[in-house]
Design an enzyme around this catalytic site. Sequence first.
Site, PDB file in Angstrom:
ATOM      1  N   ASP A 158       0.914  -1.225  -0.027  1.00 12.53           N
ATOM      2  CA  ASP A 158      -0.033   0.066  -0.023  1.00 12.53           C
ATOM      3  C   ASP A 158       0.785   1.210   0.128  1.00 12.53           C
ATOM      4  O   ASP A 158       1.934   1.222   0.641  1.00 12.53           O
ATOM      5  CB  ASP A 158      -0.880  -0.182   1.255  1.00 12.53           C
ATOM      6  CG  ASP A 158      -2.139   0.724   0.985  1.00 12.53           C
ATOM      7  OD1 ASP A 158      -2.183   1.366   0.059  1.00 12.53           O
ATOM      8  OD2 ASP A 158      -2.731   1.449   2.117  1.00 12.53           O
ATOM      9  N   ASN A 172       1.298   3.342  -2.941  1.00 10.98           N
ATOM     10  CA  ASN A 172       1.667   3.797  -4.334  1.00 10.98           C
ATOM     11  C   ASN A 172       1.315   5.084  -4.814  1.00 10.98           C
ATOM     12  O   ASN A 172       1.790   6.202  -5.404  1.00 10.98           O
ATOM     13  CB  ASN A 172       1.206   2.684  -5.259  1.00 10.98           C
ATOM     14  CG  ASN A 172       1.692   1.598  -5.334  1.00 10.98           C
ATOM     15  OD1 ASN A 172       2.588   1.243  -4.418  1.00 10.98           O
ATOM     16  ND2 ASN A 172       1.390   0.434  -6.016  1.00 10.98           N
ATOM     17  N   ARG A 188      -0.925   9.003 -10.131  1.00 16.16           N
ATOM     18  CA  ARG A 188      -1.221   7.768  -9.196  1.00 16.16           C
ATOM     19  C   ARG A 188      -0.504   6.530 -10.016  1.00 16.16           C
ATOM     20  O   ARG A 188       0.284   5.681  -9.185  1.00 16.16           O
ATOM     21  CB  ARG A 188      -2.440   7.456  -8.902  1.00 16.16           C
ATOM     22  CG  ARG A 188      -3.035   8.581  -8.022  1.00 16.16           C
ATOM     23  CD  ARG A 188      -4.548   7.930  -7.349  1.00 16.16           C
ATOM     24  NE  ARG A 188      -4.624   6.674  -6.813  1.00 16.16           N
ATOM     25  CZ  ARG A 188      -4.576   6.636  -5.512  1.00 16.16           C
ATOM     26  NH1 ARG A 188      -4.221   7.356  -4.744  1.00 16.16           N
ATOM     27  NH2 ARG A 188      -4.442   5.275  -5.147  1.00 16.16           N
ATOM     28  N   HIS A 242       2.068   3.123  -8.833  1.00 15.81           N
ATOM     29  CA  HIS A 242       1.968   1.737  -9.327  1.00 15.81           C
ATOM     30  C   HIS A 242       3.232   0.943 -10.214  1.00 15.81           C
ATOM     31  O   HIS A 242       3.617  -0.013  -9.995  1.00 15.81           O
ATOM     32  CB  HIS A 242       0.435   1.358 -10.344  1.00 15.81           C
ATOM     33  CG  HIS A 242      -0.672   1.917  -9.479  1.00 15.81           C
ATOM     34  ND1 HIS A 242      -0.937   1.678  -7.965  1.00 15.81           N
ATOM     35  CD2 HIS A 242      -1.464   2.717  -9.565  1.00 15.81           C
ATOM     36  CE1 HIS A 242      -1.873   2.207  -7.377  1.00 15.81           C
ATOM     37  NE2 HIS A 242      -2.370   2.853  -8.607  1.00 15.81           N
ATOM     38  N   LEU A 249      10.576 -20.811  -5.074  1.00 17.42           N
ATOM     39  CA  LEU A 249       9.632 -19.914  -4.364  1.00 17.42           C
ATOM     40  C   LEU A 249       8.205 -20.083  -4.899  1.00 17.42           C
ATOM     41  O   LEU A 249       8.079 -19.911  -6.194  1.00 17.42           O
ATOM     42  CB  LEU A 249      10.273 -18.513  -4.692  1.00 17.42           C
ATOM     43  CG  LEU A 249       9.454 -17.365  -4.202  1.00 17.42           C
ATOM     44  CD1 LEU A 249       9.348 -17.138  -2.751  1.00 17.42           C
ATOM     45  CD2 LEU A 249       9.971 -16.100  -4.772  1.00 17.42           C
ATOM     46  N   GLU A 263       2.213 -13.098  12.591  1.00 22.80           N
ATOM     47  CA  GLU A 263       2.756 -12.108  13.261  1.00 22.80           C
ATOM     48  C   GLU A 263       2.556 -10.811  12.222  1.00 22.80           C
ATOM     49  O   GLU A 263       2.845 -10.814  11.025  1.00 22.80           O
ATOM     50  CB  GLU A 263       4.082 -12.075  13.380  1.00 22.80           C
ATOM     51  CG  GLU A 263       4.612 -13.373  14.426  1.00 22.80           C
ATOM     52  CD  GLU A 263       3.900 -12.932  15.945  1.00 22.80           C
ATOM     53  OE1 GLU A 263       4.045 -11.883  16.250  1.00 22.80           O
ATOM     54  OE2 GLU A 263       3.730 -14.096  16.559  1.00 22.80           O
ATOM     55  N   ILE A 320      -6.552  -4.918   7.946  1.00 23.59           N
ATOM     56  CA  ILE A 320      -6.295  -6.130   7.042  1.00 23.59           C
ATOM     57  C   ILE A 320      -7.152  -5.812   5.828  1.00 23.59           C
ATOM     58  O   ILE A 320      -6.750  -6.634   4.687  1.00 23.59           O
ATOM     59  CB  ILE A 320      -6.927  -7.168   7.921  1.00 23.59           C
ATOM     60  CG1 ILE A 320      -6.210  -7.377   9.129  1.00 23.59           C
ATOM     61  CG2 ILE A 320      -6.588  -8.531   6.999  1.00 23.59           C
ATOM     62  CD1 ILE A 320      -4.695  -7.680   9.217  1.00 23.59           C
ATOM     63  N   SER A 321      -8.008  -4.969   5.549  1.00 23.12           N
ATOM     64  CA  SER A 321      -8.609  -4.868   4.150  1.00 23.12           C
ATOM     65  C   SER A 321      -9.082  -5.981   3.629  1.00 23.12           C
ATOM     66  O   SER A 321      -9.119  -6.136   2.268  1.00 23.12           O
ATOM     67  CB  SER A 321      -7.697  -3.747   3.194  1.00 23.12           C
ATOM     68  OG  SER A 321      -7.297  -2.692   4.087  1.00 23.12           O
TER      69      SER A 321
HETATM   70  C1  IPE Z   1      -5.735  -2.792  -0.117  1.00 20.66           C
HETATM   71  O1  IPE Z   1      -5.170  -1.457  -0.569  1.00 20.66           O
HETATM   72  C2  IPE Z   1      -5.340  -3.807  -1.279  1.00 20.66           C
HETATM   73  C3  IPE Z   1      -4.150  -3.795  -1.893  1.00 20.66           C
HETATM   74  C4  IPE Z   1      -2.906  -3.285  -1.608  1.00 20.66           C
HETATM   75  C5  IPE Z   1      -4.177  -4.081  -3.416  1.00 20.66           C
HETATM   76  P1  IPE Z   1      -5.994  -0.052  -0.337  1.00 20.66           P
HETATM   77  O2  IPE Z   1      -5.314   0.970  -0.488  1.00 20.66           O
HETATM   78  O3  IPE Z   1      -7.202  -0.345  -1.502  1.00 20.66           O
HETATM   79  O4  IPE Z   1      -6.961  -0.472   0.995  1.00 20.66           O
HETATM   80  P2  IPE Z   1      -8.099   0.300   1.759  1.00 20.66           P
HETATM   81  O5  IPE Z   1      -9.044   0.322   1.311  1.00 20.66           O
HETATM   82  O6  IPE Z   1      -7.423   1.721   1.980  1.00 20.66           O
HETATM   83  O7  IPE Z   1      -7.706  -0.380   3.269  1.00 20.66           O
HETATM   84  C1  IPE Z   2      -1.660   0.172  -3.335  1.00 23.16           C
HETATM   85  O1  IPE Z   2      -1.418   1.412  -3.359  1.00 23.16           O
HETATM   86  C2  IPE Z   2      -1.936  -0.381  -4.867  1.00 23.16           C
HETATM   87  C3  IPE Z   2      -3.306  -0.761  -5.113  1.00 23.16           C
HETATM   88  C4  IPE Z   2      -4.106  -0.889  -4.361  1.00 23.16           C
HETATM   89  C5  IPE Z   2      -3.508  -1.288  -6.211  1.00 23.16           C
HETATM   90  P1  IPE Z   2      -2.505   2.741  -3.331  1.00 23.16           P
HETATM   91  O2  IPE Z   2      -2.841   2.896  -4.714  1.00 23.16           O
HETATM   92  O3  IPE Z   2      -3.618   2.254  -2.529  1.00 23.16           O
HETATM   93  O4  IPE Z   2      -1.807   3.923  -2.897  1.00 23.16           O
HETATM   94  P2  IPE Z   2      -2.372   4.816  -1.669  1.00 23.16           P
HETATM   95  O5  IPE Z   2      -2.832   4.158  -0.643  1.00 23.16           O
HETATM   96  O6  IPE Z   2      -3.571   5.619  -2.318  1.00 23.16           O
HETATM   97  O7  IPE Z   2      -1.279   5.804  -1.429  1.00 23.16           O
HETATM   98 MG    MG Z   3      -4.115   2.415  -0.568  1.00 24.88          MG
END
Ligand code: IPE
Ligand code: IPE
Ligand code: MG
Length: 252
Positions: free
Chosen positions: A26, A28, A39, A43, A137, A210, A198-199
């Site tokens: 998370d 990006n 954005r 990614h 792996l 852990e 945990i989303s």
């Molecule tokens: C959760 O990321 C899923 C991935 C990293 C693919 P999100 O950034 O979408 O999560 P929430 O919704 O903010 O919890």
């Molecule tokens: C995680 O990064 C990647 C995906 C969910 C695909 P985000 O895109 O959620 O990045 P933030 O949370 O907005 O910074």
């Molecule tokens: Mg995010």
Amino acid sequence: MAFFKSSTRDVPAAAAVPQHVAVIMDGNGRWAKKRFLPRVAGHVKGVELVREMVRSCLEQGIQYLTLFAFSSENWRRPQEEVTLLMQLFVKALEQEVEKLDRNGVRLRVIGDLGRFEPRLQELIAKAQEQTAGNTRLDLTIAANYGGRWDIMQAVNQMLAAQPDKRNGWQEADLDPYLSMHFAPEPDLFIRTGGEERISNFLLWQLAYTELYFTPTLWPDFDAVEFGKAIASFQQRERRFGRTSEQLVKPNA
Ligand code: IPE
Ligand code: IPE
Ligand code: MG
């Protein structure tokens, strides 16, 4: 490879490194925003970090790496971002599978794949087939994945296979139908980007994992940062409900 199927019952053998690492990648978007970039630039950079993470796992002998790439809730994002993420996924499969294969990596994609466009589904099937014999792996990408979806699809399969069970269904009856049935439960869960949740990731499997949360954004989560997560894991005592004294310590 032998492993303890349910870490909620058995204490896994003490290992220098975790056997299974699961990651919510998370941050990006925020990484890109800080640089005044779109954005999607975050990614793109994120994919590079996946490559680095795979390399680290190979070097350290970590057997299972499971990465959350796209959640079942991520469809709620702007259409443009969803489309770009899909294109990136296609590109990554086209460009990386050969290299993964050469390095002995077995690739799997878990999630409700039926919602992806046919081209992407084909690439996934091909990649899984091509790497099926690899054992160094086990790399799993969770895409259009949700923990609740996983449990429900497993329950439905279990009930279809065995509609009546006199004494009730046990955890072991469900296990073969869960998407991660081939792996031990994660030892270490990492979430980058500062959010502590945990989303809807691996809800069933994270029961005794852990947890490690770091404010570092995913595109900045390099081998050094990963090393810190592993060091934190190595300092923890996994008791699984027991007392400290009950744990068998090799040199105690
Ligand atoms: C959760 O990321 C899923 C991935 C990293 C693919 P999100 O950034 O979408 O999560 P929430 O919704 O903010 O919890
Ligand atoms: C995680 O990064 C990647 C995906 C969910 C695909 P985000 O895109 O959620 O990045 P933030 O949370 O907005 O910074
Ligand atoms: Mg995010």
